[in-house]
Design a protein around this motif. Structure first.
Motif, PDB file in Angstrom:
ATOM      1  N   ASP A 125       0.719  -1.047   0.037  1.00 19.46           N
ATOM      2  CA  ASP A 125      -0.012   0.050   0.147  1.00 19.46           C
ATOM      3  C   ASP A 125       1.001   1.169  -0.127  1.00 19.46           C
ATOM      4  N   SER A 126       2.199   1.039  -0.672  1.00 20.71           N
ATOM      5  CA  SER A 126       2.939   2.321  -0.538  1.00 20.71           C
ATOM      6  C   SER A 126       2.392   3.634  -1.647  1.00 20.71           C
ATOM      7  N   SER A 127       3.166   4.599  -1.748  1.00 19.44           N
ATOM      8  CA  SER A 127       2.591   5.652  -2.359  1.00 19.44           C
ATOM      9  C   SER A 127       2.860   5.451  -3.911  1.00 19.44           C
ATOM     10  N   GLY A 128       3.656   4.430  -4.395  1.00 21.26           N
ATOM     11  CA  GLY A 128       3.962   4.582  -5.856  1.00 21.26           C
ATOM     12  C   GLY A 128       2.846   4.427  -6.606  1.00 21.26           C
ATOM     13  N   SER A 129       3.093   4.540  -8.012  1.00 22.69           N
ATOM     14  CA  SER A 129       1.997   4.193  -9.011  1.00 22.69           C
ATOM     15  C   SER A 129       1.588   2.819  -8.962  1.00 22.69           C
ATOM     16  N   ILE A 130       0.457   2.285  -9.439  1.00 25.38           N
ATOM     17  CA  ILE A 130       0.027   1.182  -9.413  1.00 25.38           C
ATOM     18  C   ILE A 130       1.038   0.108 -10.500  1.00 25.38           C
ATOM     19  N   GLY A 131       1.316   0.774 -11.725  1.00 25.78           N
ATOM     20  CA  GLY A 131       2.212   0.104 -12.331  1.00 25.78           C
ATOM     21  C   GLY A 131       3.499  -0.271 -11.886  1.00 25.78           C
ATOM     22  N   ARG A 132       4.178   0.535 -11.215  1.00 24.60           N
ATOM     23  CA  ARG A 132       5.216   0.605 -10.611  1.00 24.60           C
ATOM     24  C   ARG A 132       5.101  -0.867  -9.512  1.00 24.60           C
ATOM     25  N   ARG A 133       4.254  -0.766  -8.452  1.00 24.28           N
ATOM     26  CA  ARG A 133       3.848  -1.700  -7.443  1.00 24.28           C
ATOM     27  C   ARG A 133       3.504  -3.220  -8.260  1.00 24.28           C
ATOM     28  N   TYR A 134       2.888  -3.190  -9.342  1.00 21.01           N
ATOM     29  CA  TYR A 134       2.768  -4.538 -10.257  1.00 21.01           C
ATOM     30  C   TYR A 134       4.228  -4.920 -10.507  1.00 21.01           C
ATOM     31  N   ALA A 135       5.140  -4.115 -11.092  1.00 18.13           N
ATOM     32  CA  ALA A 135       6.446  -4.542 -11.442  1.00 18.13           C
ATOM     33  C   ALA A 135       7.326  -4.869 -10.172  1.00 18.13           C
ATOM     34  N   ARG A 136       7.064  -4.460  -8.947  1.00 14.24           N
ATOM     35  CA  ARG A 136       7.723  -5.034  -7.682  1.00 14.24           C
ATOM     36  C   ARG A 136       7.440  -6.219  -7.488  1.00 14.24           C
ATOM     37  N   THR A 137       6.060  -6.679  -7.570  1.00 13.88           N
ATOM     38  CA  THR A 137       5.378  -7.842  -7.404  1.00 13.88           C
ATOM     39  C   THR A 137       6.000  -8.955  -8.544  1.00 13.88           C
ATOM     40  N   ASP A 138       6.181  -8.509  -9.548  1.00 12.03           N
ATOM     41  CA  ASP A 138       6.799  -9.512 -10.604  1.00 12.03           C
ATOM     42  C   ASP A 138       8.096  -9.640 -10.352  1.00 12.03           C
ATOM     43  N   GLU A 139       8.968  -8.589  -9.963  1.00  9.17           N
ATOM     44  CA  GLU A 139      10.412  -8.945  -9.806  1.00  9.17           C
ATOM     45  C   GLU A 139      10.456 -10.001  -8.588  1.00  9.17           C
ATOM     46  N   ILE A 140       9.613 -10.223  -7.608  1.00 17.23           N
ATOM     47  CA  ILE A 140       9.906 -11.201  -6.576  1.00 17.23           C
ATOM     48  C   ILE A 140       9.251 -12.606  -6.930  1.00 17.23           C
ATOM     49  N   GLY A 141       8.551 -12.628  -7.904  1.00 15.18           N
ATOM     50  CA  GLY A 141       7.784 -13.828  -8.516  1.00 15.18           C
ATOM     51  C   GLY A 141       6.681 -14.245  -7.838  1.00 15.18           C
ATOM     52  N   VAL A 142       5.696 -13.075  -7.211  1.00 16.67           N
ATOM     53  CA  VAL A 142       4.347 -13.465  -6.704  1.00 16.67           C
ATOM     54  C   VAL A 142       3.528 -14.091  -7.684  1.00 16.67           C
ATOM     55  N   ALA A 143       2.921 -15.152  -7.350  1.00 19.45           N
ATOM     56  CA  ALA A 143       2.011 -15.903  -8.409  1.00 19.45           C
ATOM     57  C   ALA A 143       0.683 -15.208  -8.598  1.00 19.45           C
ATOM     58  N   PHE A 144       0.304 -14.630  -7.730  1.00 21.36           N
ATOM     59  CA  PHE A 144      -1.381 -13.841  -7.985  1.00 21.36           C
ATOM     60  C   PHE A 144      -1.255 -12.598  -7.386  1.00 21.36           C
ATOM     61  N   GLY A 145      -2.170 -11.728  -8.021  1.00 21.65           N
ATOM     62  CA  GLY A 145      -2.536 -10.442  -7.383  1.00 21.65           C
ATOM     63  C   GLY A 145      -3.835 -10.126  -7.321  1.00 21.65           C
ATOM     64  N   ILE A 146      -4.030  -9.356  -6.493  1.00 19.95           N
ATOM     65  CA  ILE A 146      -5.445  -8.566  -6.287  1.00 19.95           C
ATOM     66  C   ILE A 146      -5.579  -7.288  -6.036  1.00 19.95           C
ATOM     67  N   THR A 147      -6.138  -6.679  -7.081  1.00 21.74           N
ATOM     68  CA  THR A 147      -6.054  -5.105  -6.966  1.00 21.74           C
ATOM     69  C   THR A 147      -7.381  -4.470  -6.435  1.00 21.74           C
ATOM     70  N   VAL A 148      -7.361  -3.764  -5.328  1.00 21.92           N
ATOM     71  CA  VAL A 148      -8.441  -3.212  -4.901  1.00 21.92           C
ATOM     72  C   VAL A 148      -8.934  -1.976  -5.292  1.00 21.92           C
ATOM     73  N   ASP A 149      -9.920  -1.816  -6.129  1.00 23.50           N
ATOM     74  CA  ASP A 149     -10.222  -0.419  -6.716  1.00 23.50           C
ATOM     75  C   ASP A 149     -11.740   0.049  -6.342  1.00 23.50           C
ATOM     76  N   PHE A 150     -12.095   1.124  -6.929  1.00 20.75           N
ATOM     77  CA  PHE A 150     -13.307   1.604  -6.544  1.00 20.75           C
ATOM     78  C   PHE A 150     -14.736   0.741  -7.016  1.00 20.75           C
ATOM     79  N   ASP A 151     -14.482  -0.342  -7.787  1.00 13.58           N
ATOM     80  CA  ASP A 151     -15.620  -1.134  -8.258  1.00 13.58           C
ATOM     81  C   ASP A 151     -15.886  -2.092  -7.182  1.00 13.58           C
TER      82      ASP A 151
END
Length: 340
Positions: free
Chosen positions: A314-340
């Protein structure tokens, strides 16, 4: 082997084990008892081994202290047929037979069933474990096109082995052995028996006689006949041994799962299978909006409850940058919490 001293005075020499297998052979009689005195049965062990003759190099590939996992599967030498071989018989695996090596041919994609039927692999028990090793390696993240099984040639085959195959993986260091799978015949149990004067054998009945039919046909002689038929045959079991080098397998997982993006080679990432990924899932709120906090907390607590390792970013970086950080360490799945 590494030599050490045992006890406070250090008068008794000791040696660090070069493999985990021998402890299972020494406990053979107890293991046989656990299996009601019947063949086949298996035992497995994982632990550290130490080899002083190794010259360390190539990272995790060649080290003097390493983790091994070994299976000892004891079988009747006259009945080396695995009842579950049909489960893996149709697997197509890259096999590099000793004949192909001596004749200068390359490894061939072969069905395990055909290899056993043609005698390339000595028996179906060995073939079964080769199949299971292949399924394990590809399941934890090794690329199918970078795994092969190479048969030991006559000049490298152990004198006691009936057949031996190495699972090899292609890496930046070339093809390296990561798992050995050998039919060690009865060598180990026979050696321990000679040294300890304790027979490590299994009593096997050839068949179960029909007592009623024999009694009816032979009457007073039936008892003598049944006693004769009850004579047990003593056999020394053969053993099929898959031996896993855990550090080498881990290295191959890292190398096979490591990638660089085509548009930017500096942007690298891991593609671990969920089975072995350190973090299974990441939770990424779209922004730092306070409305997201209870949803993120609920998700995190639910995954913790069910034992799913996860990371909340939940850091202040852009969502794209946080996606990239997730990919860098090999996280298998991701859940994005948005306004929908």
């Amino acid at each position: 082997m590494f030599q050490t001293s045992i006890g406070p005075a250090g008068n008794m020499p000791g040696y660090l084990r070069p493999e985990t297998a021998q402890g299972m052979f020494l406990n053979f009689k107890r293991l046989l008892e656990f299996n009601q005195g019947k063949l086949p049965f298996g035992a497995a062990q994982i632990g550290n081994s130490f080899r002083n003759e190794i010259s360390p190099r190539s990272g995790l590939i060649r080290v003097r202290e390493f983790t091994m996992a070994e299976i000892e599967h004891f079988v009747d030498p006259t009945d080396k047929v695995h009842p579950k071989f049909s489960n893996v018989a149709d697997l197509e695996i890259m096999l590099y037979s000793s004949k192909a090596q001596t004749s200068g041919q390359s490894a061939q994609l072969t069905k395990l069933g055909d290899a056993v039927e043609q005698g390339v692999i000595n028996n179906s028990v060995l073939g079964y474990f080769i199949g299971r090793i292949y399924l394990y390696l590809t399941k934890v993240g090794l690329s199918k096109d970078k795994v092969r099984f190479r048969q030991h040639m006559d000049n490298e085959m152990a004198h006691y082995a009936c057949d031996c195959w190495d699972a090899e993986s292609k890496t930046s260091y070339g093809w390296i052995e990561i798992v050995g799978c050998a039919d060690r015949s009865c060598y180990d149990l026979s050696c321990h028996s000679r040294a300890t004067k304790v027979p490590l054998i299994v009593n096997v009945t050839q068949f179960e006689p029909n007592k009623g039919a024999i009694g009816k046909a032979y009457k007073k002689d039936a008892k003598s006949i049944l006693e004769y038929l009850a004579i047990l045959e003593e056999i020394v079991p053969n053993v099929i041994e898959p031996s896993f080098g855990i550090g080498r397998i881990m290295y191959c997982i890292f190398e096979h799962s490591f990638h660089a993006r085509e548009e930017d080679e500096q942007r690298t990432y891991f593609s671990f299978p969920a089975l072995v990924a350190p973090y299974k899932c990441s939770v990424l709120p779209l922004s730092q909006n306070p409305e997201f906090v209870p949803f993120v907390k609920e998700l995190s607590e639910a995954m913790t409850k069910f034992g799913v390792s996860h990371k909340v970013d939940d850091s202040s970086g852009s969502i794209g940058r946080r996606y990239a950080r997730t990919d860098e360490i090999g996280v298998a799945f991701g859940i994005t919490v948005d306004f929908d």
